[in-house]
Each structure stands twice: as C-alpha cells, then as structure tokens.
Design an enzyme around this catalytic site. Structure first.
Site, PDB file in Angstrom:
ATOM      1  N   ASP A   1      70.810  91.827 169.656  1.00 37.11           N
ATOM      2  CA  ASP A   1      71.934  91.599 170.556  1.00 37.11           C
ATOM      3  C   ASP A   1      71.532  90.546 171.568  1.00 37.11           C
ATOM      4  O   ASP A   1      70.357  90.326 171.830  1.00 37.11           O
ATOM      5  CB  ASP A   1      72.355  92.879 171.262  1.00 37.11           C
ATOM      6  CG  ASP A   1      73.764  92.794 171.860  1.00 37.11           C
ATOM      7  OD1 ASP A   1      74.539  91.898 171.440  1.00 37.11           O
ATOM      8  OD2 ASP A   1      74.094  93.592 172.742  1.00 37.11           O
ATOM      9  N   GLY A   2      72.531  89.903 172.108  1.00 40.61           N
ATOM     10  CA  GLY A   2      72.320  88.918 173.150  1.00 40.61           C
ATOM     11  C   GLY A   2      73.611  88.720 173.913  1.00 40.61           C
ATOM     12  O   GLY A   2      74.694  89.019 173.417  1.00 40.61           O
TER      13      GLY A   2
ATOM     14  N   GLU B   1      72.593  85.461 171.123  1.00 36.30           N
ATOM     15  CA  GLU B   1      72.716  86.197 169.856  1.00 36.30           C
ATOM     16  C   GLU B   1      71.833  85.553 168.782  1.00 36.30           C
ATOM     17  O   GLU B   1      71.130  86.244 168.048  1.00 36.30           O
ATOM     18  CB  GLU B   1      74.172  86.232 169.391  1.00 36.30           C
ATOM     19  CG  GLU B   1      75.101  87.017 170.279  1.00 36.30           C
ATOM     20  CD  GLU B   1      75.067  88.520 170.077  1.00 36.30           C
ATOM     21  OE1 GLU B   1      74.214  89.023 169.303  1.00 36.30           O
ATOM     22  OE2 GLU B   1      75.887  89.209 170.703  1.00 36.30           O
TER      23      GLU B   1
ATOM     24  N   ASP C   1      76.005  92.477 166.211  1.00 32.55           N
ATOM     25  CA  ASP C   1      77.404  92.666 166.583  1.00 32.55           C
ATOM     26  C   ASP C   1      78.083  91.315 166.817  1.00 32.55           C
ATOM     27  O   ASP C   1      79.201  91.246 167.306  1.00 32.55           O
ATOM     28  CB  ASP C   1      77.557  93.588 167.795  1.00 32.55           C
ATOM     29  CG  ASP C   1      76.936  93.040 169.069  1.00 32.55           C
ATOM     30  OD1 ASP C   1      76.457  91.883 169.076  1.00 32.55           O
ATOM     31  OD2 ASP C   1      76.922  93.776 170.074  1.00 32.55           O
TER      32      ASP C   1
ATOM     33  N   HIS D   1      79.599  97.882 171.210  1.00 35.49           N
ATOM     34  CA  HIS D   1      80.137  98.820 172.211  1.00 35.49           C
ATOM     35  C   HIS D   1      81.062  99.851 171.578  1.00 35.49           C
ATOM     36  O   HIS D   1      82.087 100.217 172.138  1.00 35.49           O
ATOM     37  CB  HIS D   1      80.839  98.057 173.334  1.00 35.49           C
ATOM     38  CG  HIS D   1      79.998  96.952 173.882  1.00 35.49           C
ATOM     39  ND1 HIS D   1      78.891  97.170 174.669  1.00 35.49           N
ATOM     40  CD2 HIS D   1      80.065  95.613 173.711  1.00 35.49           C
ATOM     41  CE1 HIS D   1      78.327  96.011 174.980  1.00 35.49           C
ATOM     42  NE2 HIS D   1      79.015  95.052 174.411  1.00 35.49           N
TER      43      HIS D   1
ATOM     44  N   ASP E   1      71.600  96.524 173.114  1.00 40.65           N
ATOM     45  CA  ASP E   1      72.431  95.940 174.168  1.00 40.65           C
ATOM     46  C   ASP E   1      71.806  96.227 175.545  1.00 40.65           C
ATOM     47  O   ASP E   1      71.732  95.337 176.396  1.00 40.65           O
ATOM     48  CB  ASP E   1      73.852  96.505 174.085  1.00 40.65           C
ATOM     49  CG  ASP E   1      74.726  96.004 175.213  1.00 40.65           C
ATOM     50  OD1 ASP E   1      75.083  94.810 175.190  1.00 40.65           O
ATOM     51  OD2 ASP E   1      75.052  96.796 176.119  1.00 40.65           O
TER      52      ASP E   1
END
Length: 156
Positions: A14-15, A52, A74, A128, A138
């Site tokens: 994640d980023g 990301e 994601d 999320h 995250d």
C-alpha cells in the site's frame, strides 16, 4: 528452476499521501511460510500512485531469489498498469494512448525489472474494506508518512 520448486511468497502493498501530491508513505508485508517481514518508507513530496508503485517495487526487490509471488494491492493503477497497459507502453516506446510520455515511467521500468525474475500473480483487493492484511499495510504506510512529518528517521 522449475516453477513448482520456487518458494511461494505472499506480499501485501500500500502507499498513499496526504494531500495528493504531498508527503507520502509506502509499506509492504512479505510472508514466506510463518515468517513475515515488514518494509516501509516515506517521501516528502510525492503522489499516491508513486507510493503505490514504490511499495510493490521495494517488496519485489527485497526477494533474494526467484519466487512465485502473489502480490496484493488495492491500487487499480498498479494492477492494471502491470497486467494490461505496460505491454502497450513498451511497444510504443513508453508513450501512452495519447502519444504522451507515460507518467512515472522510471518507476514502471523499475517495477518491470523487479518482477522479471519472479512469477508474479497480481491481485487487486478493495481498500478500506476490512481485509486484515490490507488494513495492516495501510497502517504501516500511514505511520511511515507520520514519522516523516514528525522528523523521525524512516523505518525499513
């Protein structure tokens, strides 16, 4: 090495940044059997997409030998870019469909190089949405950005 002999690794990445563009963080969790490794970092001026990409790059670069990888992201940008768009970009000398230079070209090239020794299956997960590993990665990316803003040294 035959595919079935390659180690199986699961990766979650994640980023993001706040605001976008602005200070950002990235993170990755690598799992090989029962062993886990967390990676994270931050940049003072970046974008969500760059973070990301950086998460996926750094995770794949951390692997010491060819592996069968399931990489969970994601980011539809990363997933679609690496599985659909990149072949056309390479064929068109790193130009997009509008014949303009591809955004984040150096990171895409680095991602291709990092993925090359591995068999990577790219899996998109809704962000999320309660996926425990996605939520965990995250939090790691957010903490990396917060450490940067607080002037603390980045964790790796």
């Amino acid at each position: 090495m035959a595919s079935e002999e390659m180690p199986q690794v699961e990766i979650w990445t994640d980023g993001g940044c706040r605001p976008n563009p602005g200070p950002g963080g990235w993170a990755a969790i690598l799992r090989f059997g029962a062993a886990e490794k967390e990676l994270s970092g931050a940049e003072a001026e970046t974008t969500n997409n760059r973070m990301e990409l950086t998460a996926a790059i750094r995770a794949l670069e951390a692997l010491k030998r060819p592996c069968r990888v399931t990489l969970h992201t994601d980011s539809e940008y990363v997933k679609n870019g690496i599985t659909r768009w990149v072949k056309g970009w390479v064929r068109n000398d790193w130009r997009n469909s509008a014949r303009e230079p591809v955004a984040n070209m150096a990171l895409w090239q680095r991602l291709l190089a990092a993925a090359e020794p591995h068999e990577v299956r790219w899996v998109w997960v809704r962000g999320h949405a309660g996926d425990p590993m996605n939520e965990r990665v995250d939090r790691l990316a957010t903490e990396a950005r917060r450490r940067l803003l607080a002037g603390a040294p980045p964790a790796l």
